[in-house]
Design a protein around this motif. Structure first.
Motif, PDB file in Angstrom:
ATOM      1  N   THR A 159      19.765  10.434   5.009  1.00  8.49           N
ATOM      2  CA  THR A 159      20.729   9.473   4.470  1.00  8.49           C
ATOM      3  C   THR A 159      20.826   8.248   5.374  1.00  8.49           C
ATOM      4  OG1 THR A 159      21.960  11.281   3.462  1.00  8.49           O
ATOM      5  CG2 THR A 159      23.127   9.197   3.725  1.00  8.49           C
ATOM      6  N   LEU A 160      20.953   8.478   6.674  1.00  9.15           N
ATOM      7  CA  LEU A 160      21.038   7.353   7.614  1.00  9.15           C
ATOM      8  C   LEU A 160      19.745   6.548   7.612  1.00  9.15           C
ATOM      9  CD1 LEU A 160      22.878   9.138  10.570  1.00  9.15           C
ATOM     10  CD2 LEU A 160      23.805   7.312   9.160  1.00  9.15           C
ATOM     11  N   ALA A 161      18.597   7.245   7.630  1.00  9.07           N
ATOM     12  CA  ALA A 161      17.307   6.552   7.613  1.00  9.07           C
ATOM     13  C   ALA A 161      17.139   5.782   6.303  1.00  9.07           C
ATOM     14  CB  ALA A 161      16.172   7.549   7.795  1.00  9.07           C
ATOM     15  N   GLY A 162      17.602   6.371   5.199  1.00 10.13           N
ATOM     16  CA  GLY A 162      17.507   5.719   3.890  1.00 10.13           C
ATOM     17  C   GLY A 162      18.347   4.460   3.811  1.00 10.13           C
ATOM     18  N   LEU A 163      19.544   4.503   4.395  1.00  9.70           N
ATOM     19  CA  LEU A 163      20.410   3.324   4.406  1.00  9.70           C
ATOM     20  C   LEU A 163      19.820   2.212   5.279  1.00  9.70           C
ATOM     21  CD1 LEU A 163      23.881   5.090   4.652  1.00  9.70           C
ATOM     22  CD2 LEU A 163      23.087   3.682   2.737  1.00  9.70           C
ATOM     23  N   LEU A 164      19.241   2.593   6.397  1.00  9.05           N
ATOM     24  CA  LEU A 164      18.682   1.601   7.325  1.00  9.05           C
ATOM     25  C   LEU A 164      17.400   0.972   6.793  1.00  9.05           C
ATOM     26  CD1 LEU A 164      19.176   3.427  10.746  1.00  9.05           C
ATOM     27  CD2 LEU A 164      20.247   1.290  10.070  1.00  9.05           C
ATOM     28  N   ASN A 165      16.650   1.736   6.009  1.00  6.94           N
ATOM     29  CA  ASN A 165      15.322   1.273   5.588  1.00  6.94           C
ATOM     30  C   ASN A 165      15.217   0.898   4.116  1.00  6.94           C
ATOM     31  OD1 ASN A 165      13.666   1.678   8.120  1.00  6.94           O
ATOM     32  ND2 ASN A 165      14.577   3.709   7.917  1.00  6.94           N
ATOM     33  N   GLY A 166      16.349   0.917   3.412  1.00  6.73           N
ATOM     34  CA  GLY A 166      16.341   0.467   2.024  1.00  6.73           C
ATOM     35  C   GLY A 166      15.810   1.467   1.012  1.00  6.73           C
ATOM     36  N   PHE A 167      15.686   2.745   1.415  1.00  4.87           N
ATOM     37  CA  PHE A 167      15.174   3.750   0.471  1.00  4.87           C
ATOM     38  C   PHE A 167      16.269   4.322  -0.429  1.00  4.87           C
ATOM     39  CE2 PHE A 167      12.163   4.859   4.174  1.00  4.87           C
ATOM     40  CZ  PHE A 167      11.249   3.900   3.770  1.00  4.87           C
ATOM     41  N   MET A 168      17.527   4.135  -0.031  1.00  6.79           N
ATOM     42  CA  MET A 168      18.628   4.836  -0.693  1.00  6.79           C
ATOM     43  C   MET A 168      18.742   4.504  -2.184  1.00  6.79           C
ATOM     44  SD  MET A 168      20.781   7.122  -0.283  1.00  6.79           S
ATOM     45  CE  MET A 168      20.807   7.362   1.483  1.00  6.79           C
ATOM     46  N   HIS A 169      18.258   3.321  -2.575  1.00  8.40           N
ATOM     47  CA  HIS A 169      18.423   2.909  -3.966  1.00  8.40           C
ATOM     48  C   HIS A 169      17.253   3.341  -4.853  1.00  8.40           C
ATOM     49  CE1 HIS A 169      22.085   0.938  -2.846  1.00  8.40           C
ATOM     50  NE2 HIS A 169      21.448   0.454  -1.794  1.00  8.40           N
TER      51      HIS A 169
END
Length: 275
Positions: A159-169
């Motif tokens: 989740t943290l890596a996704g938020l930082l790297n733009g993968f979350m969306h």
């Protein structure tokens, strides 16, 4: 023995595809390697100890410990890793020994080791009973007053890596994160083939409970990266002596803070066997 009978096919395919050998030589791996060595050193004395390195991969930690004079036994299910670990050991004066095997069935007698390292097992065992069995086995082969150092991936890591790297969306990534945050179960989506194979991501308190439930004495939980990796110029700043010093001091003062552990992608628990 064929490693295919020891572990999940997905895990074997993942490690045959990626290079565990070079992972610790670049990027976050360099930081992780140095940091984990410093945490292990808190629990290894200067006098030689018997150490079992479960899920020891290609032998980087086993090599380091053997060079410090310890008697090291590496246990690993991936044959590709076994081969590299064997080549590494062959070049050494104080060789470590290598065993094809996995955490749920250790080929060592009771009360054998002073220290047991659990490097990979908890990352990958999705079933609670498998993790319990691995912890019981580690306890069984440990001498009284011996120490287990076990490593886990935090339930917030993706989740943290996704938020930082733009993968979350990306819907598939978000679905994976929801699963990890609610159940701990990690399965990489097809459109993110480079992510870790099937795994289990722990809440820090659940990790503690799994060991305490096996009647092991809790010592502490340590953040491995802590919050330092959230520095927007993390890798660049690690190369600057003063900035690295600041980051390491931040890590030291927060490494055991229970409220901040979830910011760290990896954590290490230390427990003791007391009769």
């Amino acid at each position: 023995m064929n490693s295919k009978h020891l572990i999940s096919r997905n895990i074997e395919l993942f490690y045959n595809k990626v290079s565990e050998e070079t992972r610790l030589n670049k990027g976050m791996g360099v930081f992780e390697f140095e940091r984990i060595k410093s945490l292990i050193e808190k629990y290894t004395s200067t006098s030689p100890s018997k150490i079992i390195d479960i899920g020891g991969g290609t032998g980087k930690y086993s090599e380091w410990l053997a060079k410090k004079g310890h008697q090291v036994y590496l246990v690993e299910p991936i044959l590709k890793h076994i081969e590299i670990a064997q080549n590494r050991a062959n070049k050494m004066k104080n060789k470590y020994s290598i065993h094809v095997g996995e955490s749920r069935k250790l080929e060592f007698p009771n009360n054998f080791a002073d220290i047991v390292l659990m490097h990979g097992p908890l990352y990958h065992l999705q079933k609670k009973e498998d993790r319990e069995l691995s912890i019981r086995e580690a306890k069984r082969v440990l001498k009284n007053n011996g120490i287990i150092l076990a490593f886990a991936i935090n339930y917030t890591a993706s989740t943290l890596a996704g938020l930082l790297n733009g993968f979350m969306h990306k819907p598939s990534f978000f679905k994976m994160c929801k699963q990890e945050l609610t159940t701990g179960i990690h399965n990489p989506p097809d459109d993110f083939p480079w992510l870790l194979a099937e795994g289990y991501y722990h809440k820090p308190n659940d990790l503690k409970e799994e060991f305490v439930n096996e009647e092991l004495t809790y010592i502490n939980t340590y953040a491995i990266e802590g919050m330092t990796w959230l520095d927007k110029d993390f890798f660049k700043n690690l190369l600057d002596k003063n900035r690295k010093k600041t980051l390491m001091e931040l890590l030291r003062i927060t490494e055991n803070d229970p409220y901040l552990l979830s910011f760290s992608p990896h954590i290490m628990i230390a427990v003791k066997k007391e009769l």
